[in-house]
Scaffold this active site. Structure first.
Site, PDB file in Angstrom:
ATOM      1  N   LEU A  99      32.702  33.945  38.489  1.00 13.15           N
ATOM      2  CA  LEU A  99      34.259  34.205  37.799  1.00 13.15           C
ATOM      3  C   LEU A  99      35.196  33.204  38.323  1.00 13.15           C
ATOM      4  O   LEU A  99      35.248  32.567  39.280  1.00 13.15           O
ATOM      5  CB  LEU A  99      34.528  35.634  38.155  1.00 13.15           C
ATOM      6  CG  LEU A  99      33.743  36.995  38.110  1.00 13.15           C
ATOM      7  CD1 LEU A  99      34.458  38.118  38.426  1.00 13.15           C
ATOM      8  CD2 LEU A  99      33.337  37.086  36.478  1.00 13.15           C
ATOM      9  N   ASP A 100      36.294  32.906  37.440  1.00 19.99           N
ATOM     10  CA  ASP A 100      37.400  32.161  37.481  1.00 19.99           C
ATOM     11  C   ASP A 100      38.375  32.773  37.851  1.00 19.99           C
ATOM     12  O   ASP A 100      38.518  34.183  38.395  1.00 19.99           O
ATOM     13  CB  ASP A 100      37.557  31.036  36.534  1.00 19.99           C
ATOM     14  CG  ASP A 100      37.927  31.879  35.252  1.00 19.99           C
ATOM     15  OD1 ASP A 100      38.606  33.146  35.308  1.00 19.99           O
ATOM     16  OD2 ASP A 100      37.994  31.195  34.149  1.00 19.99           O
ATOM     17  N   ALA A 101      39.567  32.280  38.241  1.00 23.59           N
ATOM     18  CA  ALA A 101      40.866  32.774  38.645  1.00 23.59           C
ATOM     19  C   ALA A 101      41.299  33.932  37.810  1.00 23.59           C
ATOM     20  O   ALA A 101      42.074  35.059  38.116  1.00 23.59           O
ATOM     21  CB  ALA A 101      42.051  32.016  39.146  1.00 23.59           C
TER      22      ALA A 101
END
Length: 138
Positions: A19-21
Site C-alpha cells: 500500500l501507499d500513503a
C-alpha cells in the site's frame, strides 16, 4: 479486449506492505501481480524462464501498458487473468485484475515481450509456441 478469453488465472491477496500513503495498492505493484501471474502460467504449461535461459533464450519485456480503473485495498482478494497471443517475434500478454468480492475490473494490462538469443531478437522457440497452444484447444 471485451471478448478476450483468459485461459489462466490465479488468486492473490493484497498485503499491507504493497500500500501507499493513501491506503491503496501502489501503482508499481500491479506490474508485480501481472508478472507473477505470467510466471505461474509458465509453470502450468511446463516452461520456466530459467529453463529457457539455460537453452539460450531470454524472454524479456519490451513494452508495458497498464490502465488503472479502481484501486485495491488492504486484505482484498483479487484474481489476475492472463491471455497470450503471438504477433511475429513478439508475445503479447493481455492481463486483467478483478476484485473477487464484486468482480470489478481494477486494472488491465498489455505486456509485449520478445525472445533474445545472443543479444538479438528472435522468433519464439517452437517449444514455447507448442506449449501455449495447449491453452487454446481447437
Amino acid at each position: 479486449m471485451r471478448d478476450m478469453i483468459y485461459p489462466f488465472e490465479i488468486e492473490l491477496d493484497v498485503r499491507d506492505y504493497e500500500l501507499d500513503a493513501q491506503g491503496i495498492v501502489n501503482n508499481a505493484n500491479y506490474q508485480h501481480y501481472f508478472e507473477h501471474a505470467r510466471h505461474e502460467l509458465l509453470r502450468k504449461i511446463s516452461l520456466s524462464f530459467v529453463g529457457l535461459h539455460e537453452a539460450g533464450f531470454d524472454w524479456v519485456v519490451h513494452r508495458v501498458e497498464i490502465d488503472y480503473k479502481k484501486p485495491l485495498r488492504s486484505g482484498e482478494r483479487f484474481r489476475v487473468k492472463v491471455a497470450a497471443e503471438q504477433k511475429g517475434v513478439r508475445f503479447i500478454f493481455h492481463q486483467k485484475i478483478e476484485r473477487v468480492s464484486d468482480g470489478a475490473v481494477t486494472t488491465t494490462g498489455k505486456i509485449s515481450s520478445v525472445f533474445m538469443q545472443n543479444g538479438r531478437p528472435v522468433r519464439p522457440p517452437q517449444l514455447v509456441i507448442d506449449a501455449y497452444k495447449t491453452l487454446y484447444p481447437g
